[in-house]
Design an enzyme around this catalytic site. Structure first.
Site, PDB file in Angstrom:
ATOM      1  N   SER A 213       8.184  32.330  -0.573  1.00 20.83           N
ATOM      2  CA  SER A 213       8.400  33.287  -1.660  1.00 20.83           C
ATOM      3  C   SER A 213       7.587  34.547  -1.401  1.00 20.83           C
ATOM      4  CB  SER A 213       7.997  32.669  -2.994  1.00 20.83           C
ATOM      5  OG  SER A 213       6.602  32.491  -3.034  1.00 20.83           O
ATOM      6  N   LYS A 214       7.725  35.505  -2.309  1.00 17.26           N
ATOM      7  CA  LYS A 214       7.094  36.814  -2.133  1.00 17.26           C
ATOM      8  C   LYS A 214       5.611  36.718  -1.790  1.00 17.26           C
ATOM      9  CE  LYS A 214       9.903  36.497  -4.624  1.00 17.26           C
ATOM     10  NZ  LYS A 214      10.805  36.057  -5.653  1.00 17.26           N
ATOM     11  N   ARG A 215       4.941  35.720  -2.387  1.00 19.54           N
ATOM     12  CA  ARG A 215       3.503  35.688  -2.175  1.00 19.54           C
ATOM     13  C   ARG A 215       3.127  35.302  -0.740  1.00 19.54           C
ATOM     14  NH1 ARG A 215       1.582  30.631  -2.433  1.00 19.54           N
ATOM     15  NH2 ARG A 215       3.152  29.063  -2.951  1.00 19.54           N
TER      16      ARG A 215
ATOM     17  N   GLY B 276       4.170  37.046   1.653  1.00 21.50           N
ATOM     18  CA  GLY B 276       4.313  38.281   2.405  1.00 21.50           C
ATOM     19  C   GLY B 276       5.766  38.690   2.468  1.00 21.50           C
TER      20      GLY B 276
END
Length: 510
Positions: free
Chosen positions: A263-265, A267
């Site tokens: 997911s986005k976290r 990167g």
RNA sequence: GGCGCAUUCGUCUAGGGGUCCAGGACGCCGCCCUCUCACGGCGGUAACACGGGUUCAAAUCCCGUAUGCGCUACCA
């Protein structure tokens, strides 16, 4: 009728809620490869029934991300096709009709419970350790009661009834033969009655996906593993409608370094972000198709048509895979090394212009040829497109004071100074060497004049000329500098080599 | 909690009863090539989650446990 009579039809069905993510990209690639390998059709369908999150702008981004990867589609929202429209938000009547049919056949019923009521009852039963299924309240409503409430305009959803008691027409147990996972079975007790159509008239995923896959004659549903358990519900809808189920293939999830769903976290996860940071579409395609799939000969580095030729669902791995930036980067390097400088230039011109190296609005043929030579000279040293700018910076930027400051020990000794003086006089006399022969003559001359060995000779020259202790062959650097200074539109001074060495000598005298 | 899926070097994977004291690739380390840095070549490091079965023989089959992930929504 479609022009293609091959019965293999697959689809990629993204939700337009932002850029295409690498997980979706891989699912799209697997579908596309399967279609192209078998000569079937690849359909793009936009699942935008969640009006809160879906936007038309996102749809455009997803489509262009797919095109960037090299995918094309035979039917889709932008090009139409025999089963248009290909946006679910535009197919509400279709779903409404099917829902009505399910209600009249007794497989579905109107449900007047509101979301708040459901939440309340769910949390009330939670701690009893019971599965949080719908309590069948509206299923038990008397027929005329239902009619009256609909008549009075009460908002209601349509709920599918999962057969539980013996004597009901359908069996609630489901077994599928997944092409990647083998047989998967669910017991009817697992499921509660679920929503088909929301009270706002929009279908839910589990309903619209079945209707569209059937109506669009999809033969193989290849999708992410997160949909595996939903298949239970979907098969029940197929049964209730008397429709044949497609083949299913559930591809494992892509994980981040910490083994949780990417997911986005973690990167950069959108393919657009990778494009921007200098990854080639062919490398992205190569990497993503290799994530969970191997050809029989286990090749790592291959072009798209190789994957088309060898792709097979049999060789897709059921275990989830961690997204490895390292390997992607290596692969990207391999693809760059194999790509002709002329092709690389296309993706690089904007970056060069951005760096201020191009001073004319139009790049002349000479300038372009020069850039291609420079690209060729540094190509093997980079793994991403954006690294070209760093690798070529020395050609355009040189600050004698800074160079001396950073390399004082090497440059500020007698031998080096006299070497550089010799070099300056040679450059004044014969000009910068632009051929191998001239370069050889120059270095021979310097060698005999200074009495230095080859190894001791080159590093001071390299640093006084480029400011760095690494880079392309010195001979290529001289040639590039010399040629570039006579081409219009490039941010290079005249006689750059001579000026640089002189500049360093001047600094040394201070 | 329930249900489902998964589990081979740090990572991607090959392997589907004997050919496996487990092969390839990335990464890492060393050597070679070399005016430098890369590229390339060669070599090294490192894994069958655990416990029971079945079998002459198990990484491979079965059962259990553990762990991870997913679903369990009027998200997809």
């Amino acid at each position: 009728m479609p022009a293609n009579h091959n019965p293999i039809r697959v689809r990629f069905a993204p939700s337009p809620t932002g850029h295409l993510h690498v997980g979706g990209a891989r699912t799209a690639i697997f579908n596309w490869l399967f279609a192209r390998h078998h000569g079937g059709s690849f359909i793009l369908r936009v699942e935008d029934t969640d009006q809160e999150r879906s936007t038309r702008e996102s749809e455009g981004m997803v489509l262009s991300d797919l095109r960037w990867l090299g995918l094309d589609w035979d039917e889709g929202p932008d090009i139409g096709g025999p089963w248009a429209p290909y946006r679910q938000s535009e197919r509400r009547e279709t779903y409404g009709g099917i829902a009505k049919a399910l209600v009249s056949s007794g497989n579905a019923y109107p449900c007047f419970c509101t979301e708040e009521e459901l939440d309340e009852r769910r949390s009330a039963t939670e701690h009893e350790g019971v599965a949080p299924h719908y309590d069948l309240r509206c299923y038990r409503l008397a027929a005329d009661d239902v009619a009256a409430r609909i008549e009075s305009g009460d908002a209601h959803a349509i709920r599918f009834h999962v057969p539980k008691e013996s004597g009901e027409s359908l069996d609630g147990d489901v077994t599928i033969d997944d092409l990647i996972r083998g047989k998967v079975t669910w017991k009817k007790e697992t499921l509660g009655d679920f929503i088909l159509v929301r009270s706002d008239g929009m279908p839910t995923y589990n309903f619209s996906v079945v209707v569209d896959d059937h109506l669009m004659a999809i033969s193989h549903v290849i999708r992410a593993e997160e949909h595996l358990t939903n298949t239970h519900r979907q098969v029940l809808i197929y049964r209730a409608m008397g429709w044949e189920t497609p083949h299913f293939a559930h591809v494992s999830l892509i994980l981040g370094e910490d083994r949780s769903k990417l997911s986005k976290r973690h990167g950069a996860t959108s393919v657009a972000a990778y494009a921007e940071s200098g990854f080639l579409p062919g490398a992205m395609f190569n990497y993503l198709s290799r994530l969970g799939w191997t050809s029989a000969e286990e090749r790592e580095f291959f072009p798209i048509d190789y994957a088309v030729k060898h792709f097979s669902l049999d060789r897709v791995n059921a275990a989830p895979a961690v997204f490895d930036q390292n390997k992607l980067t290596w692969l990207n390097g391999q693809h760059i090394h194999q790509t002709a400088a002329s092709a690389l230039y296309e993706g690089l011109e904007a970056r060069f212009r951005n760096a201020g190296w191009i001073t004319s609005p139009v790049v002349s043929a000479d300038a372009r040829r020069w850039f291609e030579e420079a690209i060729e000279a540094v190509k093997k040293k980079v793994q991403r497109l954006d690294e070209f700018v760093d690798a070529m910076r020395f050609l355009f930027e040189f600050d004698p004071a800074q160079v001396l400051e950073a390399n004082r020990t090497l440059l500020a000794n007698r031998d080096t100074t006299s070497l550089l003086k010799d070099l300056v006089s040679e450059l004044c006399e014969t000009g910068a060497p632009s051929s191998v022969a001239e370069y050889k003559a120059l270095t021979e001359q310097l060698k005999s004049a200074s009495g230095l060995k080859a190894k001791e000779l080159f590093m001071p020259i390299r640093i006084a000329l480029t400011g760095a202790d690494h880079g392309p062959d010195l001979q290529r650097i001289f040639a590039l500098l010399e040629k570039g200074s006579s081409i219009e539109g490039l941010a290079l001074p005249v006689e750059p080599a001579l000026r640089r060495i002189e500049g360093v000598l001047n600094e040394l005298r201070r």
